[in-house]
Scaffold this motif. Structure first.
Motif, PDB file in Angstrom:
ATOM      1  N   CYS A 155      10.710  -1.281  -0.788  1.00  0.00           N
ATOM      2  CA  CYS A 155      10.082  -0.132  -0.113  1.00  0.00           C
ATOM      3  C   CYS A 155      10.043   1.096  -1.020  1.00  0.00           C
ATOM      4  N   LEU A 156      11.130   1.352  -1.701  1.00  0.00           N
ATOM      5  CA  LEU A 156      11.235   2.565  -2.522  1.00  0.00           C
ATOM      6  C   LEU A 156      10.608   2.418  -3.894  1.00  0.00           C
ATOM      7  N   CYS A 157      10.367   1.175  -4.318  1.00  0.00           N
ATOM      8  CA  CYS A 157       9.832   0.921  -5.658  1.00  0.00           C
ATOM      9  C   CYS A 157       8.491   0.204  -5.618  1.00  0.00           C
ATOM     10  N   ASP A 158       7.718   0.441  -4.569  1.00  0.00           N
ATOM     11  CA  ASP A 158       6.351  -0.075  -4.453  1.00  0.00           C
ATOM     12  C   ASP A 158       6.249  -1.586  -4.646  1.00  0.00           C
ATOM     13  N   GLY A 159       7.148  -2.316  -4.002  1.00  0.00           N
ATOM     14  CA  GLY A 159       7.081  -3.773  -4.012  1.00  0.00           C
ATOM     15  C   GLY A 159       7.890  -4.442  -5.093  1.00  0.00           C
ATOM     16  N   LEU A 160       8.491  -3.680  -5.977  1.00  0.00           N
ATOM     17  CA  LEU A 160       9.251  -4.260  -7.081  1.00  0.00           C
ATOM     18  C   LEU A 160      10.582  -4.811  -6.576  1.00  0.00           C
TER      19      LEU A 160
ATOM     20  N   ASN B  73       0.844  -1.188   0.000  1.00  0.00           N
ATOM     21  CA  ASN B  73       0.000   0.000   0.000  1.00  0.00           C
ATOM     22  C   ASN B  73       0.883   1.242   0.000  1.00  0.00           C
ATOM     23  N   PRO B  74       1.486   1.575  -1.151  1.00  0.00           N
ATOM     24  CA  PRO B  74       2.456   2.669  -1.205  1.00  0.00           C
ATOM     25  C   PRO B  74       1.898   4.034  -0.800  1.00  0.00           C
ATOM     26  N   LEU B  75       0.594   4.232  -0.871  1.00  0.00           N
ATOM     27  CA  LEU B  75       0.022   5.523  -0.479  1.00  0.00           C
ATOM     28  C   LEU B  75      -0.052   5.689   1.034  1.00  0.00           C
ATOM     29  N   ALA B  76       0.185   4.586   1.777  1.00  0.00           N
ATOM     30  CA  ALA B  76       0.081   4.632   3.234  1.00  0.00           C
ATOM     31  C   ALA B  76       1.286   5.282   3.897  1.00  0.00           C
ATOM     32  N   TRP B  77       2.387   5.439   3.147  1.00  0.00           N
ATOM     33  CA  TRP B  77       3.579   6.031   3.768  1.00  0.00           C
ATOM     34  C   TRP B  77       4.383   6.813   2.756  1.00  0.00           C
ATOM     35  N   SER B  78       4.951   7.904   3.237  1.00  0.00           N
ATOM     36  CA  SER B  78       5.705   8.819   2.368  1.00  0.00           C
ATOM     37  C   SER B  78       7.121   8.283   2.141  1.00  0.00           C
ATOM     38  N   VAL B  79       7.811   8.890   1.188  1.00  0.00           N
ATOM     39  CA  VAL B  79       9.209   8.521   0.944  1.00  0.00           C
ATOM     40  C   VAL B  79      10.034   8.802   2.201  1.00  0.00           C
TER      41      VAL B  79
END
Length: 188
Positions: free
Chosen positions: A140-145, A25-31
């Motif tokens: 973490c930085l690439c949305d699960g990639l 859920n990448p929108l749940a946390w900021s960079v």
């Protein structure tokens, strides 16, 4: 299973989540949250090493837990600063390479040398966790990639109809090819 072996998020603590949930859920946390959280993971591993653990050996998003401080303490919602506290769990495989001659782990996060049958040197312990942390940081930085170019959750764990991506160490040969191209998550 003893109560203290049940992950906190399954014991009725909804503010404690596995890292895998945040990654999905990448929108749940900021960079900023992601980078701060990675530093907290490093700190936790450093404390483990200071206590005598050479290698966690199974570091993966499902074994890293985050306490969402804004959910646990609603009065902090919207305040600046750290949003998460990090817990690294499941030390069941810790130092198995040294103590039992087992280079085990979870394949998408295993260093290439963990796939070999020879027992690793005690000095290799830190490298195993650093490698896994690099994979986790990429996710973490690439949305699960995963660095091999696929979303880890789409291909692991292995199940019917999913490629046997991590059957052996040569999977990292693919990674070398990807590293020669532009970064798959847009960071140049």
């Amino acid at each position: 299973i003893l109560p203290d072996q049940i992950p906190p998020y399954k014991r009725g603590f909804p503010w404690c989540l596995p890292l895998a949930d945040l990654i999905s859920n990448p929108l749940a946390w900021s960079v900023t949250d992601r980078l701060a959280s990675l530093l907290l993971i490093i700190r936790a591993l450093s404390k483990a090493k200071a206590s005598g653990i050479a290698a966690h050996q199974d570091l993966k998003p499902e074994n890293i837990f985050f306490i969402d401080l804004h959910r646990k303490f609603p009065e902090l919602a919207g305040s600046p600063g750290l949003h998460y506290q990090v817990l690294v769990g499941d030390f069941g495989n810790a130092d198995l390479f040294r103590d039992a001659g087992r280079n085990s782990g979870t394949r998408p996060y295993m260093a290439p040398e963990q796939f070999q049958t020879e027992v690793l040197n005690a000095s290799d312990g830190l490298a195993l966790d650093v490698f896994a942390l690099g994979i986790i940081a990429h996710e973490c930085l690439c949305d699960g990639l995963h660095p091999i170019g696929e979303v880890t959750a789409d291909v692991w764990p292995q199940r019917a109809g999913v490629s046997r991506k991590w059957g052996e160490a040569k999977v990292w040969g693919v990674s070398e090819t990807l590293c020669m191209r532009l970064s798959p998550c847009g960071f140049d």
